[in-house]
Motif scaffolding. Structure first.
Motif, mmCIF file in Angstrom:
data_model
loop_
_atom_site.group_PDB
_atom_site.id
_atom_site.type_symbol
_atom_site.label_atom_id
_atom_site.label_comp_id
_atom_site.label_asym_id
_atom_site.label_seq_id
_atom_site.Cartn_x
_atom_site.Cartn_y
_atom_site.Cartn_z
ATOM 1 N N ARG A 1 7.352 -38.007 31.297
ATOM 2 C CA ARG A 1 6.558 -37.579 30.141
ATOM 3 C C ARG A 1 7.421 -37.088 28.982
ATOM 4 N NH1 ARG A 1 3.955 -37.724 34.645
ATOM 5 N NH2 ARG A 1 1.677 -37.778 34.738
ATOM 6 N N SER B 1 3.115 -30.908 28.966
ATOM 7 C CA SER B 1 3.062 -32.067 29.872
ATOM 8 C C SER B 1 3.053 -31.660 31.340
ATOM 9 C CB SER B 1 4.246 -32.999 29.606
ATOM 10 O OG SER B 1 5.482 -32.358 29.876
ATOM 11 N N SER C 1 -0.242 -32.503 33.788
ATOM 12 C CA SER C 1 -0.413 -33.885 34.242
ATOM 13 C C SER C 1 0.670 -34.288 35.227
ATOM 14 C CB SER C 1 -0.438 -34.849 33.053
ATOM 15 O OG SER C 1 0.797 -34.841 32.355
ATOM 16 N N ALA D 1 -0.458 -32.797 38.478
ATOM 17 C CA ALA D 1 -1.577 -33.559 39.024
ATOM 18 C C ALA D 1 -1.110 -34.842 39.697
ATOM 19 C CB ALA D 1 -2.576 -33.873 37.914
ATOM 20 N N GLU D 2 -0.043 -35.439 39.165
ATOM 21 C CA GLU D 2 0.464 -36.682 39.741
ATOM 22 C C GLU D 2 0.958 -36.490 41.170
ATOM 23 O OE1 GLU D 2 3.885 -39.967 38.671
ATOM 24 O OE2 GLU D 2 2.669 -39.139 37.042
#
Length: 230
Positions: free
Chosen positions: A45, A70, A73, A76-77
């Motif tokens: 990111r 960032s 996210s 979450a990945e």
């Protein structure tokens, strides 16, 4: 080579970002999280977040701000829904606690005997100061994105080094482990040296052994110091 200053990319070139971020993630997130996968997800990111600034989509903000934005996210990945604010803040500071590659401090110390030495990084000023104080990186000053309010590969970043150091661009040597960074530096008249870092991404993918466009291609900062007569 008639050089008066050596300026360096930092993440991946001087310091091992992947191992350091993964180490801090393992400490803060626990053993059930794939810390290396998280480090890779967060790094993925990095460029897109800066591109939003470079394209004029938002005003310049330091890299710490982009990393903080960032982070959700990236978490979450790897299956982490959310973390408390204090943990998120500590994760952002992981980028301030990275270890240098083993050759970096001895090689840079040799280079500093002859040349003005500075980072030319997308990392913020405080981040660069923290890295230097933690590991003894022997910079004479801090240059880079936050100094000029632009992210590489914007030309303003490369132009700032010869301007602030009062040198012709051809007397500033840009050192990086990334060929695109060096190509952008050359387009502004800087000399360039490529440092091969095969383990930046854990060995997969393995970057190019040399940069045919660079003035020098070396395997370490100590080899660079030898090549430059230090």
């Amino acid at each position: 080579m008639d050089v008066g200053a050596v300026v360096c990319d930092v993440f991946g070139t001087v310091v091992d970002w992947r191992t350091g971020v993964a180490r801090e993630a393992a400490r803060l997130l626990g053993p059930d999280v794939d810390a290396v996968a998280f480090a890779d997800a967060w790094r993925a990111r990095y460029r897109p977040s800066m591109e939003w600034v470079r394209s004029g989509g938002r005003p310049f903000v330091p890299l710490d701000v982009l990393h903080r934005e960032s982070l959700p996210s990236a978490l979450a990945e790897v299956g982490v829904a959310a973390v408390p604010d204090d943990v998120a803040d500590e994760l952002v500071l992981a980028w301030h606690r990275l270890d240098p590659w083993p050759d970096a401090v001895p090689g840079l110390t040799r280079l500093r005997r002859r040349f003005v030495l500075a980072p030319l990084s997308n990392g913020g000023v405080r981040l660069q100061v923290d890295l230097a104080r933690r590991s003894g990186l022997p910079w004479d000053l801090v240059l880079g994105a936050e100094v000029v309010g632009h992210y590489k590969p914007d030309p303003e970043v490369y132009d700032s080094a010869p301007r602030l150091l009062e040198l012709a661009p051809s007397r500033v040597l840009m050192v990086a482990a990334h060929t695109d960074d060096l190509a952008a530096a050359r387009s502004r008249g800087l000399r360039t040296a490529y440092v091969h870092r095969p383990h930046e991404f854990g060995g997969d993918p393995v970057p190019a052994l040399t940069d045919p466009g660079a003035d020098l291609s070396v395997g370490s900062f100590e080899e660079l110091a030898t090549a430059l007569g230090c």
